[in-house]
Design a protein around this motif. Structure first.
Motif, PDB file in Angstrom:
ATOM      1  N   ARG A  25       0.841  -1.207   0.000  1.00 51.05           N
ATOM      2  CA  ARG A  25       0.000   0.000   0.000  1.00 51.05           C
ATOM      3  C   ARG A  25       0.873   1.254   0.000  1.00 51.05           C
ATOM      4  O   ARG A  25       0.622   2.193  -0.782  1.00 51.05           O
ATOM      5  CB  ARG A  25      -0.930  -0.011   1.202  1.00 51.05           C
ATOM      6  N   ALA A  26       1.904   1.282   0.828  1.00 53.73           N
ATOM      7  CA  ALA A  26       2.794   2.442   0.890  1.00 53.73           C
ATOM      8  C   ALA A  26       3.517   2.646  -0.442  1.00 53.73           C
ATOM      9  O   ALA A  26       3.707   3.783  -0.889  1.00 53.73           O
ATOM     10  CB  ALA A  26       3.802   2.265   2.026  1.00 53.73           C
ATOM     11  N   GLU A  33       2.680   9.393  -6.065  1.00 49.97           N
ATOM     12  CA  GLU A  33       3.150  10.743  -5.736  1.00 49.97           C
ATOM     13  C   GLU A  33       4.272  11.189  -6.671  1.00 49.97           C
ATOM     14  O   GLU A  33       4.349  12.360  -7.056  1.00 49.97           O
ATOM     15  CB  GLU A  33       3.625  10.784  -4.280  1.00 49.97           C
ATOM     16  N   ASP A  34       5.141  10.258  -7.054  1.00 48.69           N
ATOM     17  CA  ASP A  34       6.324  10.602  -7.848  1.00 48.69           C
ATOM     18  C   ASP A  34       6.123  10.483  -9.356  1.00 48.69           C
ATOM     19  O   ASP A  34       6.969  10.940 -10.131  1.00 48.69           O
ATOM     20  CB  ASP A  34       7.507   9.706  -7.443  1.00 48.69           C
ATOM     21  N   ASP A  35       5.041   9.877  -9.784  1.00 51.36           N
ATOM     22  CA  ASP A  35       4.836   9.583 -11.203  1.00 51.36           C
ATOM     23  C   ASP A  35       4.199  10.790 -11.911  1.00 51.36           C
ATOM     24  O   ASP A  35       2.991  10.833 -12.146  1.00 51.36           O
ATOM     25  CB  ASP A  35       3.956   8.335 -11.357  1.00 51.36           C
ATOM     26  N   ASN A  39       0.401  11.058 -13.592  1.00 49.19           N
ATOM     27  CA  ASN A  39      -0.575  12.036 -13.108  1.00 49.19           C
ATOM     28  C   ASN A  39      -1.002  12.996 -14.214  1.00 49.19           C
ATOM     29  O   ASN A  39      -2.168  13.385 -14.292  1.00 49.19           O
ATOM     30  CB  ASN A  39       0.007  12.806 -11.916  1.00 49.19           C
ATOM     31  N   GLU A  40      -0.060  13.355 -15.085  1.00 48.77           N
ATOM     32  CA  GLU A  40      -0.412  14.218 -16.221  1.00 48.77           C
ATOM     33  C   GLU A  40      -1.364  13.494 -17.167  1.00 48.77           C
ATOM     34  O   GLU A  40      -2.309  14.089 -17.690  1.00 48.77           O
ATOM     35  CB  GLU A  40       0.861  14.644 -16.957  1.00 48.77           C
ATOM     36  N   TRP A  41      -1.124  12.191 -17.388  1.00 49.61           N
ATOM     37  CA  TRP A  41      -2.008  11.418 -18.260  1.00 49.61           C
ATOM     38  C   TRP A  41      -3.413  11.347 -17.654  1.00 49.61           C
ATOM     39  O   TRP A  41      -4.412  11.506 -18.360  1.00 49.61           O
ATOM     40  CB  TRP A  41      -1.447  10.010 -18.469  1.00 49.61           C
ATOM     41  N   CYS A  42      -3.494  11.085 -16.354  1.00 51.53           N
ATOM     42  CA  CYS A  42      -4.799  10.994 -15.685  1.00 51.53           C
ATOM     43  C   CYS A  42      -5.556  12.311 -15.807  1.00 51.53           C
ATOM     44  O   CYS A  42      -6.762  12.322 -16.087  1.00 51.53           O
ATOM     45  CB  CYS A  42      -4.617  10.618 -14.214  1.00 51.53           C
TER      46      CYS A  42
END
Length: 201
Positions: A25-26, A33-35, A39-42
């Protein structure tokens, strides 16, 4: 009179194995958090929450916990393939891709299949109370034409949709052509899963 069920659709459910659930989970949260690319794709695709599907292809190399997950999955997929009575012709089913899904409150994964794969599945990392079950659709639905609806108390094998609410540490496997979706997450907390595809190689 004789009645028999034909053309079975198999769904495999088991405990993944001795994987450290807290570490997994961590790791999911750390990767999310680092990707930046993920995150831009999402954001660009209005994807609720986070998925590494379009950004990271090497999770087992990046985090040893994911290699442990894959090692466990390999055993489960081999059992599923045996039950499905696949004739693999001396070849094996191997991991094609594996990705993280973090679905916040109100998030959904719409109905889809996994083309070009043989076996697909999900293992569950965080399932808070109220988190949505996974929904499977009868693969004959598009061919039922003028058929009436099924009775509300129809036998499970006769229903049009099946909902499965797995627990943390469970793994589900199915053939990749089986249409499925994740209805809206009604929990205030994140629903986290790790999904994957296996191909014939």
């Amino acid at each position: 009179m004789q009645l028999k069920s034909l053309f079975a659709t198999r769904l495999y459910q088991a405990k993944l194995g001795p994987i450290d659930a807290d570490e997994l989970r961590a790791s999911c949260y750390s990767i999310a958090e680092d990707d930046d690319a993920g995150n831009e794709w999402c954001e660009a695709n209005d994807f609720p929450g986070y998925t590494s599907y379009a950004s990271l292809t090497d999770l087992p190399w990046r985090f040893p916990i994911f290699q442990a997950v894959v090692d466990a999955l390999d055993e489960h997929v081999a059992k599923f393939a045996e039950d499905a009575q696949f004739d693999l012709d001396g070849r094996t089913l191997v991991l094609e891709d594996i990705w993280i899904n973090i679905l916040p409150e109100g998030g959904i994964h719409t109905s889809h299949i996994h083309p070009h794969s043989v076996v697909s599945g999900t293992t569950y990392v965080k399932m808070p109370e109220g988190a949505s079950a996974i929904k499977f659709e009868d693969p004959r639905s598009q061919m039922m034409m003028a058929a009436p609806a099924r009775l509300k108390d129809a036998r499970e094998e006769m229903r049009q949709f099946i909902y499965v609410a797995p627990a943390v540490g469970n793994v589900l496997l199915w053939e990749s052509w089986l249409r499925h979706e994740v209805p809206m997450n009604m929990s205030e907390d994140d629903r986290i899963s790790v999904s994957f595809n296996y191909k014939w190689e």
